[in-house]
Design a protein around this motif. Structure first.
Motif, PDB file in Angstrom:
ATOM      1  N   ASN A 104      31.840  49.909  40.461  1.00 16.11           N
ATOM      2  CA  ASN A 104      33.285  49.779  40.649  1.00 16.11           C
ATOM      3  C   ASN A 104      33.997  49.141  39.468  1.00 16.11           C
ATOM      4  OD1 ASN A 104      35.707  49.784  42.611  1.00 16.11           O
ATOM      5  ND2 ASN A 104      35.608  47.657  41.929  1.00 16.11           N
ATOM      6  N   HIS A 105      33.327  48.206  38.798  1.00 15.13           N
ATOM      7  CA  HIS A 105      34.016  47.422  37.778  1.00 15.13           C
ATOM      8  C   HIS A 105      33.020  46.909  36.739  1.00 15.13           C
ATOM      9  CE1 HIS A 105      32.965  44.766  41.227  1.00 15.13           C
ATOM     10  NE2 HIS A 105      32.407  44.064  40.255  1.00 15.13           N
ATOM     11  N   VAL A 106      33.574  46.438  35.633  1.00 14.77           N
ATOM     12  CA  VAL A 106      32.770  45.755  34.613  1.00 14.77           C
ATOM     13  C   VAL A 106      33.435  44.431  34.273  1.00 14.77           C
ATOM     14  CG1 VAL A 106      31.838  47.856  33.586  1.00 14.77           C
ATOM     15  CG2 VAL A 106      33.950  46.875  32.680  1.00 14.77           C
ATOM     16  N   SER A 107      32.677  43.583  33.621  1.00 11.05           N
ATOM     17  CA  SER A 107      33.186  42.274  33.234  1.00 11.05           C
ATOM     18  C   SER A 107      34.227  42.393  32.127  1.00 11.05           C
ATOM     19  CB  SER A 107      32.025  41.407  32.748  1.00 11.05           C
ATOM     20  OG  SER A 107      32.505  40.241  32.103  1.00 11.05           O
ATOM     21  N   ARG A 108      35.136  41.478  32.154  1.00 12.78           N
ATOM     22  CA  ARG A 108      36.130  41.375  31.077  1.00 12.78           C
ATOM     23  C   ARG A 108      35.453  41.034  29.749  1.00 12.78           C
ATOM     24  NH1 ARG A 108      41.830  39.772  32.412  1.00 12.78           N
ATOM     25  NH2 ARG A 108      42.947  39.674  30.430  1.00 12.78           N
ATOM     26  N   GLN A 109      34.215  40.528  29.812  1.00 14.51           N
ATOM     27  CA  GLN A 109      33.465  40.180  28.591  1.00 14.51           C
ATOM     28  C   GLN A 109      32.624  41.347  28.079  1.00 14.51           C
ATOM     29  OE1 GLN A 109      34.260  37.151  27.463  1.00 14.51           O
ATOM     30  NE2 GLN A 109      35.501  36.986  29.336  1.00 14.51           N
ATOM     31  N   SER A 110      32.674  42.493  28.737  1.00 13.57           N
ATOM     32  CA  SER A 110      31.806  43.615  28.376  1.00 13.57           C
ATOM     33  C   SER A 110      32.266  44.322  27.107  1.00 13.57           C
ATOM     34  CB  SER A 110      31.773  44.635  29.518  1.00 13.57           C
ATOM     35  OG  SER A 110      33.057  45.229  29.677  1.00 13.57           O
ATOM     36  N   GLU A 111      31.342  45.054  26.488  1.00 13.06           N
ATOM     37  CA  GLU A 111      31.670  45.837  25.296  1.00 13.06           C
ATOM     38  C   GLU A 111      32.675  46.941  25.621  1.00 13.06           C
ATOM     39  OE1 GLU A 111      28.338  47.317  23.154  1.00 13.06           O
ATOM     40  OE2 GLU A 111      27.358  45.356  23.008  1.00 13.06           O
ATOM     41  N   TRP A 112      32.518  47.543  26.785  1.00  6.69           N
ATOM     42  CA  TRP A 112      33.462  48.596  27.176  1.00  6.69           C
ATOM     43  C   TRP A 112      34.887  48.066  27.202  1.00  6.69           C
ATOM     44  CZ3 TRP A 112      30.853  51.420  31.946  1.00  6.69           C
ATOM     45  CH2 TRP A 112      29.718  52.119  31.482  1.00  6.69           C
ATOM     46  N   PHE A 113      35.069  46.893  27.773  1.00  7.33           N
ATOM     47  CA  PHE A 113      36.431  46.352  27.860  1.00  7.33           C
ATOM     48  C   PHE A 113      36.942  45.957  26.474  1.00  7.33           C
ATOM     49  CE2 PHE A 113      39.481  42.872  28.495  1.00  7.33           C
ATOM     50  CZ  PHE A 113      40.439  43.574  29.209  1.00  7.33           C
ATOM     51  N   ASP A 134      26.834  48.497  44.534  1.00  9.40           N
ATOM     52  CA  ASP A 134      27.706  47.360  44.795  1.00  9.40           C
ATOM     53  C   ASP A 134      29.149  47.819  45.043  1.00  9.40           C
ATOM     54  OD1 ASP A 134      28.150  44.277  44.473  1.00  9.40           O
ATOM     55  OD2 ASP A 134      29.664  45.200  43.190  1.00  9.40           O
ATOM     56  N   ALA A 135      29.764  47.305  46.117  1.00 10.08           N
ATOM     57  CA  ALA A 135      31.196  47.520  46.402  1.00 10.08           C
ATOM     58  C   ALA A 135      31.591  48.993  46.318  1.00 10.08           C
ATOM     59  CB  ALA A 135      32.040  46.687  45.445  1.00 10.08           C
ATOM     60  N   ILE A 136      30.695  49.868  46.737  1.00 12.45           N
ATOM     61  CA  ILE A 136      30.894  51.305  46.546  1.00 12.45           C
ATOM     62  C   ILE A 136      32.120  51.834  47.297  1.00 12.45           C
ATOM     63  CG2 ILE A 136      29.330  51.887  48.440  1.00 12.45           C
ATOM     64  CD1 ILE A 136      29.697  53.837  45.132  1.00 12.45           C
ATOM     65  N   ALA A 137      32.513  51.193  48.389  1.00 15.32           N
ATOM     66  CA  ALA A 137      33.611  51.715  49.213  1.00 15.32           C
ATOM     67  C   ALA A 137      34.922  51.830  48.448  1.00 15.32           C
ATOM     68  CB  ALA A 137      33.813  50.826  50.440  1.00 15.32           C
ATOM     69  N   TYR A 138      35.088  51.016  47.402  1.00 15.04           N
ATOM     70  CA  TYR A 138      36.356  50.957  46.670  1.00 15.04           C
ATOM     71  C   TYR A 138      36.336  51.781  45.383  1.00 15.04           C
ATOM     72  CZ  TYR A 138      37.041  46.969  49.763  1.00 15.04           C
ATOM     73  OH  TYR A 138      37.155  46.166  50.871  1.00 15.04           O
ATOM     74  N   LEU A 139      35.326  52.622  45.224  1.00 18.95           N
ATOM     75  CA  LEU A 139      35.086  53.258  43.926  1.00 18.95           C
ATOM     76  C   LEU A 139      36.246  54.128  43.444  1.00 18.95           C
ATOM     77  CD1 LEU A 139      32.820  53.665  41.764  1.00 18.95           C
ATOM     78  CD2 LEU A 139      32.299  55.801  42.943  1.00 18.95           C
TER      79      LEU A 139
END
Length: 449
Positions: free
Chosen positions: A8-17, A104-109
């Protein structure tokens, strides 16, 4: 080995972000930008934090979708590149020996403005795609969905046997907690008796505690509102915290109880530690007896109390249930048979070893819920090959209960039985059986000769 696949999400510290902020392809198209004036009132919120988070990028200020928190940036699965990134990650996990993949948290994908953005058809299609992918490349690997929502919504992720192999039994932790706090199994028994048959090859993951709190959305419609309010207040009285979510009308309501399961089963009016241990072990015996696969949180094995210092230190309510043990301190507690930690750990291991030896507890073993009154939670399990039947009896009250044997046909007809936890043989099975407060009896039934 279970691995968490956080789609669903990635960290604000990730390379993608970081690449998104710098405008670097392909990650510059991995996130969801929304005009802050957009009407998002229909979106179901699992938190009370803002749905949109302002971010400064090379191209100016942008508002990004953040379902859970400002440091967890939601991904855009409408972009096929995001899906292919996760297929690569999935292959990496499988190559490292992953046997279960937790979604994880798949319902909100999937996000679609103008909808609740939960359980959307596109989300179910992604789960089906992942299932098909595993069937092709790694048929031994199982999918587990993490959807902390009301029961009917939760089990929808089995699909028609073509989505998840495993689904968390999210209604169990709060229902079981309610039964043992109130000394009344009525709602637990009613819910357990209503559980549907599962698709072939699918089962549930039974648990009472996890690294998160005790979700209460899965209680919706299962207990009266006044009972729910008392449960929430009871957690506060036991030193816990209540995490809130924002509802579509702008109000807030509880979504999670933050407390260790051991301390959730304390009694502020009767701080008898022996009684608390018995109450806690009864909760774990119920979970172990139910049809499905048991999932045991580390802190349940060690009867960990609330870590209030961690909450003060971090400012996060969930830290109360995430104690970081010092290895030497834990070993010392386990070696001293008089400590609560050692008593619970040894009793828990005994239950686990018994369960592992008996095919009646196989995930595909037949389950029949027995309604023996509000003081007991009772069920019957039969091995898939019919080789044995076990009657599991659990006293959820603070007083001794007489079990109505005449309402348990398998015990009435039995020539003899064996109570597995104590090892006591019953020749013949007695006409009456008394269970002390919070006691459990697992009786293996033998047919008459």
């Amino acid at each position: 080995l279970m691995v968490d696949l956080v789609l669903n999400h990635v960290s604000r510290q990730s390379e993608w972000f970081r690449d998104y902020v710098e405008g670097i392809a392909p990650a510059r198209d991995y996130f969801i930008t929304v005009d802050p004036q957009t009407d998002l009132s229909q979106v179901v919120r699992p938190r009370s934090t803002p749905l949109l988070t302002p971010v400064q990028t090379q191209e100016g200020s942008r508002y990004l979708w953040t379902t859970f928190s400002t440091d967890q940036i939601a991904l855009n699965f409408a972009n096929p590149d995001v899906l292919f990134e996760f297929l690569d990650i999935l292959l990496l996990y499988i190559s490292m020996g992953a046997r279960i993949i937790r979604l994880d948290a798949i319902a909100y994908l999937w996000k679609k403005i103008g909808t609740p953005c939960i359980h959307l058809p596109e989300t179910h299609e992604i789960v089906k795609l992942l299932r098909d992918f595993l069937t092709l490349v790694a048929p031994h690997v199982l999918l587990l969905t993490e959807t902390n929502v009301p029961h009917a919504e939760n089990i929808s992720y089995f699909g028609n046997g073509d989505e998840a192999h495993l689904v968390y039994q999210f209604s169990l932790p709060p229902l079981l907690l309610h039964a043992l706090q109130t000394g009344n199994s009525r709602y637990l028994t009613r819910w357990a008796a209503s559980l549907p048959s599962l698709p072939t090859g699918c089962t549930v993951l039974n648990f009472t505690a996890s690294h998160d709190g005790i979700g209460v959305r899965p209680l919706h419609g299962l207990i009266p509102e006044e009972e729910f309010s008392r449960l929430v207040e009871g957690i506060r009285q036991r030193g816990g915290y209540i995490s809130m979510k924002r509802d579509t009308d702008g109000s807030e309501s509880p979504y999670e109880l933050n407390i260790t399961y051991f301390d959730a089963l304390s009694d502020p009016e009767d701080p008898d530690m022996d009684r608390q241990v018995a109450r806690f072990l009864c909760s774990q015996a119920v979970m172990l007896a139910l049809q499905g696969i048991p999932a045991i949180y580390f802190h349940s094995l060690t009867a960990t109390p609330n870590d209030e210092a961690a909450v003060r230190r971090t400012g996060h309510a969930r830290a109360i249930n995430r104690k970081r043990w010092d290895a030497h301190s834990l070993e010392a507690l386990l070696q001293d048979a008089s400590t609560i930690t050692a008593r619970v750990f040894r009793s828990y291991l005994h239950l686990l070893r018994l369960r592992a030896r008996h095919p009646a507890f196989h995930p595909e073993g037949v389950q029949r819920i027995l309604d023996l009154g509000d003081s007991l939670f009772a069920l019957e399990r039969t091995a898939p090959d019919q080789s044995e039947t076990i009657v599991a009896l659990h006293n959820v009250t603070a007083h001794t209960v007489t079990v109505p044997i005449d309402r348990i046909p398998s015990l009435q007809k039995a020539g003899q039985g064996k109570e597995l936890i104590t090892g006591r043989t019953m020749k013949p099975v007695p006409r009456t059986l008394r269970l002390s407060p919070y006691a459990t009896a697992w009786i293996r039934v033998s047919p008459p000769h």
